[in-house]
Every structure is written in structure tokens, then in C-alpha cells.
Scaffold this motif. Structure first.
Motif, short mmCIF file in Angstrom:
data_model
loop_
_atom_site.label_atom_id
_atom_site.label_comp_id
_atom_site.label_asym_id
_atom_site.label_seq_id
_atom_site.Cartn_x
_atom_site.Cartn_y
_atom_site.Cartn_z
N ASN A 1 56.06 27.31 29.53
CA ASN A 1 54.75 26.88 29.03
C ASN A 1 54.76 25.44 28.54
O ASN A 1 54.03 25.08 27.61
CB ASN A 1 54.26 27.81 27.92
CG ASN A 1 54.04 29.23 28.40
OD1 ASN A 1 53.44 29.45 29.45
ND2 ASN A 1 54.54 30.20 27.66
N ALA A 2 55.58 24.61 29.14
CA ALA A 2 55.73 23.22 28.71
C ALA A 2 55.89 22.32 29.93
O ALA A 2 56.73 22.58 30.79
CB ALA A 2 56.93 23.07 27.78
N ALA A 3 55.07 21.28 29.99
CA ALA A 3 55.08 20.38 31.12
C ALA A 3 56.20 19.35 31.01
O ALA A 3 56.73 19.10 29.93
CB ALA A 3 53.73 19.67 31.23
N ALA A 4 56.52 18.75 32.15
CA ALA A 4 57.47 17.64 32.18
C ALA A 4 56.76 16.37 31.69
O ALA A 4 55.75 16.44 30.99
CB ALA A 4 58.02 17.47 33.59
N SER A 5 57.28 15.21 32.04
CA SER A 5 56.80 13.96 31.44
C SER A 5 55.39 13.58 31.88
O SER A 5 55.09 13.53 33.08
CB SER A 5 57.75 12.81 31.81
OG SER A 5 59.00 12.99 31.21
N GLY A 6 54.56 13.27 30.89
CA GLY A 6 53.22 12.78 31.16
C GLY A 6 52.56 12.33 29.87
O GLY A 6 52.66 13.00 28.84
N TYR A 7 51.88 11.17 29.93
CA TYR A 7 51.29 10.58 28.73
C TYR A 7 49.97 9.89 29.11
O TYR A 7 49.79 9.46 30.24
CB TYR A 7 52.23 9.53 28.11
CG TYR A 7 53.66 10.01 28.00
CD1 TYR A 7 54.07 10.79 26.92
CD2 TYR A 7 54.59 9.73 29.00
CE1 TYR A 7 55.38 11.26 26.83
CE2 TYR A 7 55.90 10.20 28.92
CZ TYR A 7 56.28 10.96 27.84
OH TYR A 7 57.57 11.44 27.76
N LEU A 8 49.09 9.80 28.14
CA LEU A 8 47.89 8.97 28.26
C LEU A 8 47.95 7.87 27.21
O LEU A 8 48.34 8.13 26.07
CB LEU A 8 46.62 9.80 28.03
CG LEU A 8 46.29 10.91 29.01
CD1 LEU A 8 45.00 11.61 28.58
CD2 LEU A 8 46.17 10.39 30.43
N ILE A 9 47.55 6.68 27.60
CA ILE A 9 47.45 5.56 26.67
C ILE A 9 46.04 5.00 26.81
O ILE A 9 45.61 4.66 27.92
CB ILE A 9 48.51 4.50 26.97
CG1 ILE A 9 49.90 5.12 26.91
CG2 ILE A 9 48.40 3.34 25.99
CD1 ILE A 9 50.99 4.26 27.46
N GLU A 10 45.31 4.94 25.70
CA GLU A 10 43.90 4.58 25.75
C GLU A 10 43.59 3.43 24.80
O GLU A 10 44.13 3.36 23.69
CB GLU A 10 43.04 5.77 25.37
CG GLU A 10 43.25 7.00 26.26
CD GLU A 10 42.49 8.20 25.77
OE1 GLU A 10 41.24 8.16 25.81
OE2 GLU A 10 43.13 9.17 25.31
N ALA A 11 42.68 2.56 25.25
CA ALA A 11 42.16 1.49 24.40
C ALA A 11 40.91 0.94 25.07
O ALA A 11 40.85 0.84 26.30
CB ALA A 11 43.18 0.39 24.19
N ASP A 12 39.93 0.59 24.27
CA ASP A 12 38.70 -0.04 24.77
C ASP A 12 38.06 0.77 25.89
O ASP A 12 37.49 0.21 26.85
CB ASP A 12 38.98 -1.46 25.26
CG ASP A 12 39.47 -2.38 24.16
OD1 ASP A 12 39.33 -2.01 22.98
OD2 ASP A 12 39.98 -3.48 24.47
N GLY A 13 38.15 2.10 25.81
CA GLY A 13 37.54 2.95 26.82
C GLY A 13 38.31 3.08 28.12
O GLY A 13 37.86 3.76 29.04
N PHE A 14 39.47 2.44 28.22
CA PHE A 14 40.30 2.48 29.42
C PHE A 14 41.37 3.55 29.25
O PHE A 14 42.03 3.61 28.21
CB PHE A 14 40.96 1.12 29.65
CG PHE A 14 41.61 0.95 31.00
CD1 PHE A 14 40.91 0.36 32.04
CD2 PHE A 14 42.91 1.36 31.22
CE1 PHE A 14 41.52 0.18 33.28
CE2 PHE A 14 43.52 1.19 32.45
CZ PHE A 14 42.82 0.59 33.50
N VAL A 15 41.56 4.39 30.26
CA VAL A 15 42.52 5.50 30.20
C VAL A 15 43.64 5.22 31.20
O VAL A 15 43.43 5.26 32.42
CB VAL A 15 41.86 6.85 30.51
CG1 VAL A 15 42.88 7.99 30.39
CG2 VAL A 15 40.68 7.10 29.58
#
Length: 255
Positions: free
Chosen positions: A16-30
Motif C-alpha cells: 500500500n505504498a508507492a515508489a518515488s514520486g513528488y509534486l513541487i508547486e509554486a505560482d500555480g505551476f505543478v
């Protein structure tokens, strides 16, 4: 700048745990950073995957890029595409063979590969040593020590810097990569031992020492393999960097 953890298991997804993945957000940009096994499910639980404005892959092992194949299906065949509000071709940055690697992962055989290069879905570009801009972020890619071409990244916005080791063993480029970063997101795949092979991964001890030597503000540990004792990895890192933290799937960090 906001960091969201889509997945943080090292080498393979865990229960029940995913491998590597991230989101980085700023100024409405994903900005997506890695999209390993299971991370698209986590992304869908948090937001519309069409919100992605760009994707960076530090290297091309499956635990960092496997779900790009699923994202291809979504962006190619979804019955209610949100276009033309968003551009159809998602910018994807990675090592020099990123285009070929992802096409081979998606297409089942030579016949399909002859007509499918994913260029209808993605706009591929190569990570380079020169600083680049992706949306509002200043990005610097630094080669690191791993069995396949791989990069660590410095991501800057609004006077804040996030450094990300990617997958790497101890190498000379890491201290410069992490120097003075507000946050260091460091892999720590295993506990420390002289029997560990060089040029593959960092131990908890090595990640902690990197954070201290580089003078980072905050050390976040990620990419712990499911068969590794997370508490032991954290304890090792805390010897050199007492405030070290283990990231958790779904956690959000504001810089």
C-alpha cells in the motif's frame, strides 16, 4: 514552494505504498518529480493528473518512471480531455535516452513501437548541466553516481531552494548540490555497512552527514526500501543531523 510526497518507497513499491514520486508547486505551476510504480494512483487521489505542467525524471529505473506508461494512457485516451485549456503535450525532462526508454516501456512489441513514439503525448527534453527554467522554477541538474545515468537537482523559487539527491552513492557533486539548501530531500535506501556496494545508494548515516556538511536547513529522508528498517535509517541520520525526518506518503511540506 510546496512539496507533496506521492510515494517514497525505495527500489520497489511497498505494501500500500508507492515508489518515488513528488509534486513541487509554486505560482500555480505543478511540477512532477519522478513518477514511479503506484504514484499515479496517489496523484489522482490528490488532484487531477491533467494539472501537471511538466515532469522531471532524475533517471530511468522503473521505481522512478514506471507510471509514465499509465499517464500515457490517461493523456491519450481519456474521454473528456481538458484541451485546449491545457497543452496536449506534457513537457518531460530526463536523461538523454528518456524518449526511447519510455516508448519501449509503453509499446508492447516492434510493430507498436514503429507507430508509437509518445510524441503525441509528451514533449521530451534532456536534463543538462546548464541551469534551466521550467515554469517559475530555476533548475540545476547535477550528475550523480548510480548504475545508470542519473541526476540530482537543485530547484529554486522565491529565494528558497530544494535540493534532491535522486538515487546516488556518495560522490563529490553531492555537497555542491545540497550546499545551503533550505530543504534537502535525500535518498537513504539502507543502513550503513562496509559491505554496501559503492555507486548505488546512500545510507542513513551518509545522508545525515551530507545534510550536516552541506549546511542545509532541513533534511527529509526518502527512498527507504520496503525491506529496510526505517527507524534504523532515521537513527543513523540523526547522529549527524539530529532534526532529520522521514517523509511519509501524502505528506506536504512548505518552503
Amino acid at each position: 514552494m510546496r512539496l507533496t510526497i506521492l510515494g517514497c518507497c525505495g527500489s520497489i513499491p511497498g505494501p500500500n505504498a508507492a515508489a518515488s514520486g513528488y509534486l513541487i508547486e509554486a505560482d500555480g505551476f505543478v511540477l512532477g518529480l519522478e513518477l514511479g510504480n503506484g504514484t499515479l494512483a496517489g496523484l489522482q487521489a490528490l488532484r487531477d493528473p491533467f494539472d501537471l505542467d511538466a515532469l522531471i525524471l532524475s533517471h530511468l529505473h522503473p521505481d522512478h518512471c514506471a507510471d509514465v506508461s499509465a499517464l500515457t494512457v490517461l493523456r491519450r485516451y481519456h474521454p473528456a480531455l481538458p484541451y485546449p485549456a491545457r497543452p496536449r503535450r506534457l513537457p518531460v525532462y530526463g536523461p538523454s535516452d528518456v524518449h526511447e526508454r519510455l516508448a519501449y516501456a509503453y509499446a508492447a512489441n516492434e510493430e507498436e513501437r514503429a507507430t508509437t513514439d509518445l510524441s503525441d503525448v509528451f514533449a521530451f527534453d534532456v536534463l543538462r548541466a546548464e541551469p534551466m527554467e521550467i515554469g517559475p522554477f530555476g533548475i540545476t541538474a547535477v550528475p550523480v553516481d548510480h548504475p545508470t545515468p542519473a541526476f540530482g537537482l537543485r530547484i529554486a523559487h522565491g529565494g528558497k531552494t530544494l535540493a534532491y539527491t535522486g538515487d546516488t552513492g556518495v560522490c563529490d557533486t553531492l555537497t555542491d548540490l545540497a550546499a545551503g539548501a533550505d530543504v534537502l530531500l535525500s535518498e537513504a535506501s539502507w543502513t550503513d555497512s562496509p559491505e554496501r556496494p559503492a555507486g548505488v545508494h546512500l545510507s542513513g548515516k551518509e545522508a545525515g552527514e551530507l545534510g550536516r556538511k552541506a549546511g542545509v536547513g532541513r533534511l527529509l529522508l526518502t527512498h527507504v526500501a520496503p525491506w529496510t528498517d526505517r527507524d534504523a535509517v532515521l537513527a543513523e541520520a540523526a547522529v549527524a543531523f539530529p532534526a532529520a525526518e522521514l517523509v511519509e506518503q501524502g505528506a506536504v511540506y512548505d518552503l
